[in-house]
Every structure is written in structure tokens, then in C-alpha cells.
Design a protein around this motif. Structure first.
Motif, PDB file in Angstrom:
ATOM      1  N   PHE A  35       0.864  -1.172   0.000  1.00 23.53           N
ATOM      2  CA  PHE A  35       0.000   0.000   0.000  1.00 23.53           C
ATOM      3  C   PHE A  35       0.899   1.220   0.000  1.00 23.53           C
ATOM      4  O   PHE A  35       1.749   1.365   0.876  1.00 23.53           O
ATOM      5  CB  PHE A  35      -0.909   0.002   1.235  1.00 23.53           C
ATOM      6  CG  PHE A  35      -1.893  -1.124   1.243  1.00 23.53           C
ATOM      7  CD1 PHE A  35      -3.130  -0.994   0.624  1.00 23.53           C
ATOM      8  CD2 PHE A  35      -1.582  -2.333   1.853  1.00 23.53           C
ATOM      9  CE1 PHE A  35      -4.042  -2.043   0.622  1.00 23.53           C
ATOM     10  CE2 PHE A  35      -2.481  -3.381   1.855  1.00 23.53           C
ATOM     11  CZ  PHE A  35      -3.713  -3.242   1.238  1.00 23.53           C
ATOM     12  N   MET A  36       0.736   2.080  -1.009  1.00 22.10           N
ATOM     13  CA  MET A  36       1.574   3.272  -1.161  1.00 22.10           C
ATOM     14  C   MET A  36       0.709   4.522  -1.159  1.00 22.10           C
ATOM     15  O   MET A  36      -0.337   4.551  -1.819  1.00 22.10           O
ATOM     16  CB  MET A  36       2.339   3.221  -2.486  1.00 22.10           C
ATOM     17  CG  MET A  36       3.233   2.023  -2.653  1.00 22.10           C
ATOM     18  SD  MET A  36       4.039   1.997  -4.284  1.00 22.10           S
ATOM     19  CE  MET A  36       2.640   1.896  -5.386  1.00 22.10           C
ATOM     20  N   PRO A  37       1.151   5.557  -0.444  1.00 19.95           N
ATOM     21  CA  PRO A  37       0.384   6.810  -0.471  1.00 19.95           C
ATOM     22  C   PRO A  37       0.436   7.452  -1.851  1.00 19.95           C
ATOM     23  O   PRO A  37       1.392   7.256  -2.605  1.00 19.95           O
ATOM     24  CB  PRO A  37       1.075   7.677   0.577  1.00 19.95           C
ATOM     25  CG  PRO A  37       2.435   7.094   0.739  1.00 19.95           C
ATOM     26  CD  PRO A  37       2.351   5.646   0.379  1.00 19.95           C
ATOM     27  N   ALA A  47      -0.687  -2.185  -4.713  1.00 20.23           N
ATOM     28  CA  ALA A  47       0.107  -2.799  -5.777  1.00 20.23           C
ATOM     29  C   ALA A  47       0.329  -4.256  -5.399  1.00 20.23           C
ATOM     30  O   ALA A  47       0.518  -4.585  -4.231  1.00 20.23           O
ATOM     31  CB  ALA A  47       1.434  -2.080  -5.949  1.00 20.23           C
ATOM     32  N   PHE A  48       0.317  -5.124  -6.415  1.00 18.19           N
ATOM     33  CA  PHE A  48       0.404  -6.556  -6.150  1.00 18.19           C
ATOM     34  C   PHE A  48       1.101  -7.255  -7.314  1.00 18.19           C
ATOM     35  O   PHE A  48       0.921  -6.891  -8.464  1.00 18.19           O
ATOM     36  CB  PHE A  48      -1.002  -7.135  -5.982  1.00 18.19           C
ATOM     37  CG  PHE A  48      -1.040  -8.626  -6.107  1.00 18.19           C
ATOM     38  CD1 PHE A  48      -0.534  -9.416  -5.095  1.00 18.19           C
ATOM     39  CD2 PHE A  48      -1.540  -9.224  -7.237  1.00 18.19           C
ATOM     40  CE1 PHE A  48      -0.539 -10.792  -5.213  1.00 18.19           C
ATOM     41  CE2 PHE A  48      -1.554 -10.601  -7.369  1.00 18.19           C
ATOM     42  CZ  PHE A  48      -1.051 -11.383  -6.354  1.00 18.19           C
ATOM     43  N   GLY A  49       1.887  -8.267  -6.989  1.00 20.26           N
ATOM     44  CA  GLY A  49       2.490  -9.085  -8.039  1.00 20.26           C
ATOM     45  C   GLY A  49       3.526 -10.032  -7.483  1.00 20.26           C
ATOM     46  O   GLY A  49       3.713 -10.144  -6.267  1.00 20.26           O
ATOM     47  N   ASP A  58       6.715  -7.395  -9.671  1.00 16.40           N
ATOM     48  CA  ASP A  58       6.507  -7.532 -11.108  1.00 16.40           C
ATOM     49  C   ASP A  58       5.022  -7.774 -11.315  1.00 16.40           C
ATOM     50  O   ASP A  58       4.535  -8.895 -11.150  1.00 16.40           O
ATOM     51  CB  ASP A  58       7.336  -8.696 -11.650  1.00 16.40           C
ATOM     52  CG  ASP A  58       7.146  -8.899 -13.147  1.00 16.40           C
ATOM     53  OD1 ASP A  58       6.319  -8.186 -13.761  1.00 16.40           O
ATOM     54  OD2 ASP A  58       7.814  -9.796 -13.706  1.00 16.40           O
ATOM     55  N   ASP A  59       4.294  -6.723 -11.651  1.00 14.35           N
ATOM     56  CA  ASP A  59       2.841  -6.869 -11.779  1.00 14.35           C
ATOM     57  C   ASP A  59       2.409  -7.266 -13.189  1.00 14.35           C
ATOM     58  O   ASP A  59       1.216  -7.305 -13.489  1.00 14.35           O
ATOM     59  CB  ASP A  59       2.117  -5.596 -11.311  1.00 14.35           C
ATOM     60  CG  ASP A  59       2.468  -4.374 -12.116  1.00 14.35           C
ATOM     61  OD1 ASP A  59       3.309  -4.465 -13.026  1.00 14.35           O
ATOM     62  OD2 ASP A  59       1.892  -3.307 -11.836  1.00 14.35           O
ATOM     63  N   HIS A  60       3.383  -7.585 -14.036  1.00 16.82           N
ATOM     64  CA  HIS A  60       3.054  -8.068 -15.377  1.00 16.82           C
ATOM     65  C   HIS A  60       3.323  -9.561 -15.545  1.00 16.82           C
ATOM     66  O   HIS A  60       2.951 -10.145 -16.548  1.00 16.82           O
ATOM     67  CB  HIS A  60       3.840  -7.277 -16.432  1.00 16.82           C
ATOM     68  CG  HIS A  60       3.302  -5.897 -16.623  1.00 16.82           C
ATOM     69  ND1 HIS A  60       3.723  -4.825 -15.876  1.00 16.82           N
ATOM     70  CD2 HIS A  60       2.350  -5.415 -17.454  1.00 16.82           C
ATOM     71  CE1 HIS A  60       3.063  -3.738 -16.247  1.00 16.82           C
ATOM     72  NE2 HIS A  60       2.227  -4.079 -17.194  1.00 16.82           N
ATOM     73  N   SER A  61       3.965 -10.176 -14.564  1.00 17.84           N
ATOM     74  CA  SER A  61       4.273 -11.603 -14.679  1.00 17.84           C
ATOM     75  C   SER A  61       2.989 -12.424 -14.584  1.00 17.84           C
ATOM     76  O   SER A  61       2.027 -12.039 -13.929  1.00 17.84           O
ATOM     77  CB  SER A  61       5.258 -12.037 -13.596  1.00 17.84           C
ATOM     78  OG  SER A  61       4.636 -12.018 -12.335  1.00 17.84           O
ATOM     79  N   TYR A  92      -7.039   2.468  -3.803  1.00 18.07           N
ATOM     80  CA  TYR A  92      -7.194   2.515  -5.253  1.00 18.07           C
ATOM     81  C   TYR A  92      -6.464   1.316  -5.849  1.00 18.07           C
ATOM     82  O   TYR A  92      -5.326   1.035  -5.475  1.00 18.07           O
ATOM     83  CB  TYR A  92      -6.585   3.819  -5.787  1.00 18.07           C
ATOM     84  CG  TYR A  92      -6.580   3.952  -7.287  1.00 18.07           C
ATOM     85  CD1 TYR A  92      -7.658   4.534  -7.946  1.00 18.07           C
ATOM     86  CD2 TYR A  92      -5.492   3.518  -8.045  1.00 18.07           C
ATOM     87  CE1 TYR A  92      -7.659   4.677  -9.330  1.00 18.07           C
ATOM     88  CE2 TYR A  92      -5.486   3.654  -9.425  1.00 18.07           C
ATOM     89  CZ  TYR A  92      -6.568   4.228 -10.056  1.00 18.07           C
ATOM     90  OH  TYR A  92      -6.565   4.358 -11.420  1.00 18.07           O
ATOM     91  N   PHE A  93      -7.114   0.602  -6.770  1.00 17.62           N
ATOM     92  CA  PHE A  93      -6.412  -0.485  -7.451  1.00 17.62           C
ATOM     93  C   PHE A  93      -7.012  -0.747  -8.821  1.00 17.62           C
ATOM     94  O   PHE A  93      -8.173  -0.468  -9.081  1.00 17.62           O
ATOM     95  CB  PHE A  93      -6.399  -1.768  -6.615  1.00 17.62           C
ATOM     96  CG  PHE A  93      -7.738  -2.418  -6.411  1.00 17.62           C
ATOM     97  CD1 PHE A  93      -8.150  -3.462  -7.212  1.00 17.62           C
ATOM     98  CD2 PHE A  93      -8.590  -1.990  -5.406  1.00 17.62           C
ATOM     99  CE1 PHE A  93      -9.381  -4.070  -7.023  1.00 17.62           C
ATOM    100  CE2 PHE A  93      -9.819  -2.597  -5.198  1.00 17.62           C
ATOM    101  CZ  PHE A  93     -10.219  -3.636  -6.016  1.00 17.62           C
ATOM    102  N   ARG A  94      -6.160  -1.257  -9.675  1.00 17.46           N
ATOM    103  CA  ARG A  94      -6.551  -1.692 -11.018  1.00 17.46           C
ATOM    104  C   ARG A  94      -5.529  -2.722 -11.473  1.00 17.46           C
ATOM    105  O   ARG A  94      -4.445  -2.845 -10.897  1.00 17.46           O
ATOM    106  CB  ARG A  94      -6.604  -0.524 -11.992  1.00 17.46           C
ATOM    107  CG  ARG A  94      -5.256   0.097 -12.256  1.00 17.46           C
ATOM    108  CD  ARG A  94      -5.372   1.220 -13.242  1.00 17.46           C
ATOM    109  NE  ARG A  94      -4.058   1.818 -13.457  1.00 17.46           N
ATOM    110  CZ  ARG A  94      -3.864   2.869 -14.174  1.00 17.46           C
ATOM    111  NH1 ARG A  94      -4.881   3.467 -14.747  1.00 17.46           N
ATOM    112  NH2 ARG A  94      -2.656   3.355 -14.319  1.00 17.46           N
ATOM    113  N   GLY A  95      -5.863  -3.445 -12.506  1.00 16.07           N
ATOM    114  CA  GLY A  95      -4.936  -4.418 -13.046  1.00 16.07           C
ATOM    115  C   GLY A  95      -3.848  -3.745 -13.862  1.00 16.07           C
ATOM    116  O   GLY A  95      -4.024  -2.622 -14.341  1.00 16.07           O
ATOM    117  N   SER A  96      -2.733  -4.438 -14.034  1.00 15.05           N
ATOM    118  CA  SER A  96      -1.646  -3.896 -14.847  1.00 15.05           C
ATOM    119  C   SER A  96      -1.966  -3.984 -16.336  1.00 15.05           C
ATOM    120  O   SER A  96      -1.291  -3.378 -17.160  1.00 15.05           O
ATOM    121  CB  SER A  96      -0.343  -4.649 -14.547  1.00 15.05           C
ATOM    122  OG  SER A  96      -0.519  -6.037 -14.768  1.00 15.05           O
ATOM    123  N   THR A  97      -3.022  -4.727 -16.666  1.00 15.77           N
ATOM    124  CA  THR A  97      -3.518  -4.831 -18.040  1.00 15.77           C
ATOM    125  C   THR A  97      -5.042  -4.759 -17.997  1.00 15.77           C
ATOM    126  O   THR A  97      -5.659  -4.935 -16.942  1.00 15.77           O
ATOM    127  CB  THR A  97      -3.116  -6.179 -18.685  1.00 15.77           C
ATOM    128  OG1 THR A  97      -3.753  -7.238 -17.965  1.00 15.77           O
ATOM    129  CG2 THR A  97      -1.599  -6.374 -18.679  1.00 15.77           C
TER     130      THR A  97
END
Length: 150
Positions: A35-37, A47-49, A58-61, A92-97
């Protein structure tokens, strides 16, 4: 959520970082949730990965480890824990794709009734300046969630 989650999670004292091991058909793959401000007061990015060899996310792997639902349930459990500690923060979150954002939308939609008990869930959509309340099957760009008070 209705799924089993990973319980062996290494947690930073301030809950800014959570590490766990995805275990499946491709072996053990280290994962991280942080979790980042942001520049906006009270809004934090999730952010996750997979954890790369240089210890970054690496959120694209694509791990294809056969444990997608268990991983998503782990992320949901982490969000629950984090928002209990910091109930005034929005996440706030969304996918990397686009495909990953669609996966997250489907997971939230399937579990919307349960998630809505504890969270206000908003969506960022095209041609809208503000976030709008999330509805099932809505085409979205991102989520913004906040723990319900009380």
C-alpha cells in the motif's frame, strides 16, 4: 470471500507490505502486496504481483500456478486487515492490463454482496471525472474502496 486464502503471510508492522508464497503446479512463487500513499490525501494505491529477483513487484508476470482464487482471496483478506487498521484511508487499485482489471471486476462482482457489507466500492469509468458506485458488469478502469464506518 468464499475462498481459501494463504495464511502464511509476512506482514510489515505498519501493514504497508505483505509477502506470501503462491504454491501450485509451477512451484513456489513469492508474491507481495503493498500500500503506497498517493499525492491525494487519504488515498493509497494497492500494488500486487510476483517478487522479482531484485525484490521489486513484477505486476506483469503471469505465474499460472493454478491458485488464482486463493491469491485473490488473500488480497481481499489483506485489504480487510489493512482497512480495519486504517478505516479512513481509501484504496485505489486496477490491473496492470485490461485483462487483469477485468479479472478483478469479475471477482468483485461475484462477491459484491459480501464485500458491500464492509466496503463502499466505487469505479473509475471512461468519460467520468469522478468515481461512481460500482455495479456488476460495469466496464471499469479502476476501483476505489473504503471501509464502511460503524
Amino acid at each position: 470471500m468464499k475462498y481459501e486464502n494463504y495464511e502464511a503471510v509476512r506482514i510489515a508492522d505498519d501493514l504497508s507490505s505483505f509477502d506470501f508464497m503462491s504454491t501450485g503446479k509451477n512451484g513456489n512463487i513469492p508474491k507481495r502486496i503493498i500500500f503506497m500513499p498517493t499525492d491525494l490525501a487519504g488515498i493509497y494505491i494497492l500494488a500486487f504481483g510476483s517478487i522479482s529477483t531484485n525484490e521489486e513487484i513484477d505486476d506483469h508476470s503471469v505465474s499460472n500456478n493454478g491458485d488464482r482464487n486463493k491469491i485473490l482471496a488473500t488480497v481481499a483478506a489483506v485489504v480487510d486487515l489493512y482497512s480495519r487498521r486504517y478505516p479512513d484511508r481509501m484504496i485505489y487499485f486496477r490491473g496492470s492490463t485490461k485483462e487483469r482489471t477485468r479479472l478483478y471486476r469479475m471477482a468483485v462482482s461475484i462477491n459484491l454482496e459480501e464485500l458491500s457489507l464492509n466496503f463502499e466500492i466505487y469505479a473509475e469509468i471512461d468519460n467520468q471525472e469522478d468515481f461512481v458506485p460500482f455495479c456488476k458488469d460495469m466496464k471499469i478502469n479502476a476501483f476505489l474502496i473504503k471501509r464502511r464506518s460503524g
